[in-house]
Scaffold this active site. Sequence first.
Site, mmCIF file in Angstrom:
data_model
loop_
_atom_site.group_PDB
_atom_site.id
_atom_site.type_symbol
_atom_site.label_atom_id
_atom_site.label_comp_id
_atom_site.label_asym_id
_atom_site.label_seq_id
_atom_site.Cartn_x
_atom_site.Cartn_y
_atom_site.Cartn_z
ATOM 1 N N CYS A 242 0.881 -1.181 0.000
ATOM 2 C CA CYS A 242 0.000 0.000 0.000
ATOM 3 C C CYS A 242 0.914 1.225 0.000
ATOM 4 C CB CYS A 242 -0.915 -0.010 1.218
ATOM 5 S SG CYS A 242 -1.958 -1.479 1.346
ATOM 6 N N ALA A 244 1.303 4.364 -1.739
ATOM 7 C CA ALA A 244 1.133 5.809 -1.958
ATOM 8 C C ALA A 244 1.299 6.580 -0.644
ATOM 9 C CB ALA A 244 -0.239 6.071 -2.563
ATOM 10 N N PRO A 245 1.906 7.779 -0.727
ATOM 11 C CA PRO A 245 2.383 8.486 -1.926
ATOM 12 C C PRO A 245 3.817 8.144 -2.341
ATOM 13 C CG PRO A 245 2.589 9.916 -0.038
ATOM 14 C CD PRO A 245 1.978 8.636 0.476
ATOM 15 N N GLY A 246 4.423 7.162 -1.678
ATOM 16 C CA GLY A 246 5.732 6.706 -2.125
ATOM 17 C C GLY A 246 6.895 7.058 -1.224
ATOM 18 N N GLY A 247 6.626 7.567 -0.040
ATOM 19 C CA GLY A 247 7.719 7.915 0.866
ATOM 20 C C GLY A 247 8.558 6.709 1.242
ATOM 21 N N LYS A 248 7.890 5.649 1.684
ATOM 22 C CA LYS A 248 8.617 4.438 2.070
ATOM 23 C C LYS A 248 9.176 3.732 0.833
ATOM 24 C CE LYS A 248 5.634 3.765 6.105
ATOM 25 N NZ LYS A 248 4.588 4.733 5.677
ATOM 26 N N ASP A 266 -0.830 0.436 -5.335
ATOM 27 C CA ASP A 266 -1.919 1.141 -4.678
ATOM 28 C C ASP A 266 -3.126 1.019 -5.591
ATOM 29 O OD1 ASP A 266 -1.987 3.250 -2.168
ATOM 30 O OD2 ASP A 266 -3.608 3.582 -3.607
ATOM 31 N N ASP A 323 2.122 -1.235 4.960
ATOM 32 C CA ASP A 323 1.642 -0.127 5.792
ATOM 33 C C ASP A 323 0.160 0.010 5.471
ATOM 34 O OD1 ASP A 323 1.244 2.065 7.330
ATOM 35 O OD2 ASP A 323 2.457 3.431 6.140
ATOM 36 N N CYS A 374 -5.472 -1.502 14.642
ATOM 37 C CA CYS A 374 -4.827 -2.764 14.273
ATOM 38 C C CYS A 374 -5.154 -3.840 15.296
ATOM 39 C CB CYS A 374 -3.316 -2.596 14.180
ATOM 40 S SG CYS A 374 -2.827 -1.587 12.770
#
Length: 374
Positions: A242, A244-248, A266, A323, A374
């Site tokens: 998952c 977006a937005p692509g930081g990890k 995504d 995530d 969670c």
Amino acid sequence: MSFFPKIVFQHEVEEYLTKVFRNNELISALGTQEAEKKYQSLLSHLSHPPAFTTVRVNTHLASVQHVKKMLFEEIQKQFKGLCVPVLEHPKLQDILLIPVIGPRPDLKKHASEVIVGAQCGYAVLRGAHVYVPGIVSTSRFVKAGDLVSVYSDIEGKCKRGAKEFNGVKVFLGNGISELSRSEIFSSSGPLKGLGIRMIEPVYLSPSFDNVLPSHLFLQNLPSVVVSHVLNPQPGEKILDMCAAPGGKTTHIATLMHDQGEVIAMDKIANKVKKIKQNAEFLQLNCIKAFCYDGTKALLVEKTEDKQEGPPFLPESFDRILLDAPCSGMGQRPNMAYSSTLKEVTSYQPLQRKLFTVPGSIRVLLTSQLQHICC
């Protein structure tokens, strides 16, 4: 004493959180009074910005020391002589920290007011200027060049285009209007671009609009820690379920020295586009992004056709990062959380469904503060 009001929840959500937080284990360990004190402190902290702005250095393009020097020079320009340090994180070698100055309670408030939406307001508290789409209301005679005081409508009750607003509003600081009222609320359609240039924000944080975009990525500290825990290695094949937005995703690719393959998924097309844009900005070539539902990412039966994207066969990856979508409740700052209890608890089934998708040697589920479901 808090500068801003504590975060406010809908009544049913407040009751739910109270029961979760004031559990028997915590009360036994701390006592009822101390447990309540910690809970109230948490609610207060959530409405305020973090003590530091966290940025991740794109070590694929430059060293931390080189970027640190460039960032320090940029911040001094923004703060006009006020010497604000750029600090290196003591344990995460690719992280720089900029102290946030504030709150500044003695700022003079001006007669001309601009009201912005809650999300725009939170961005201002993290160092952003005000862009036209975030403006909800202005005083009657606001002109370009006027000094204005900016407020956040945290409850979302101000009507667009109103000439005054007497509801609940939180002072964010002062700025200079780049446009007149008539231009902001033009009948020809919504405008884009800068609306208010903040010159005296309540919390002084650097703006990162077009600041070293190929060398820095603005990212919260828990999100950075996750990629280090995953510990990706050059040459591996890694899935970010998952993404977006692509930081990890971009962090993983950077830690791999852009050697190997990072598959990012995504299910929302515009978000996948953002992943690709971030990869391009950071000049990372090992990332491949796909618009696909992570709950359907497993290919049960092997087919003769070889395919690059999802779904994937079991054990197709060296590592998987999940995530999962969450309530976002722990994002700071936030003064009014509008989701219902049904919405807050709706993430649990999806998170479990995503987590049970096999197909890797190792699966890591991030557990940040906001993942209370969670």
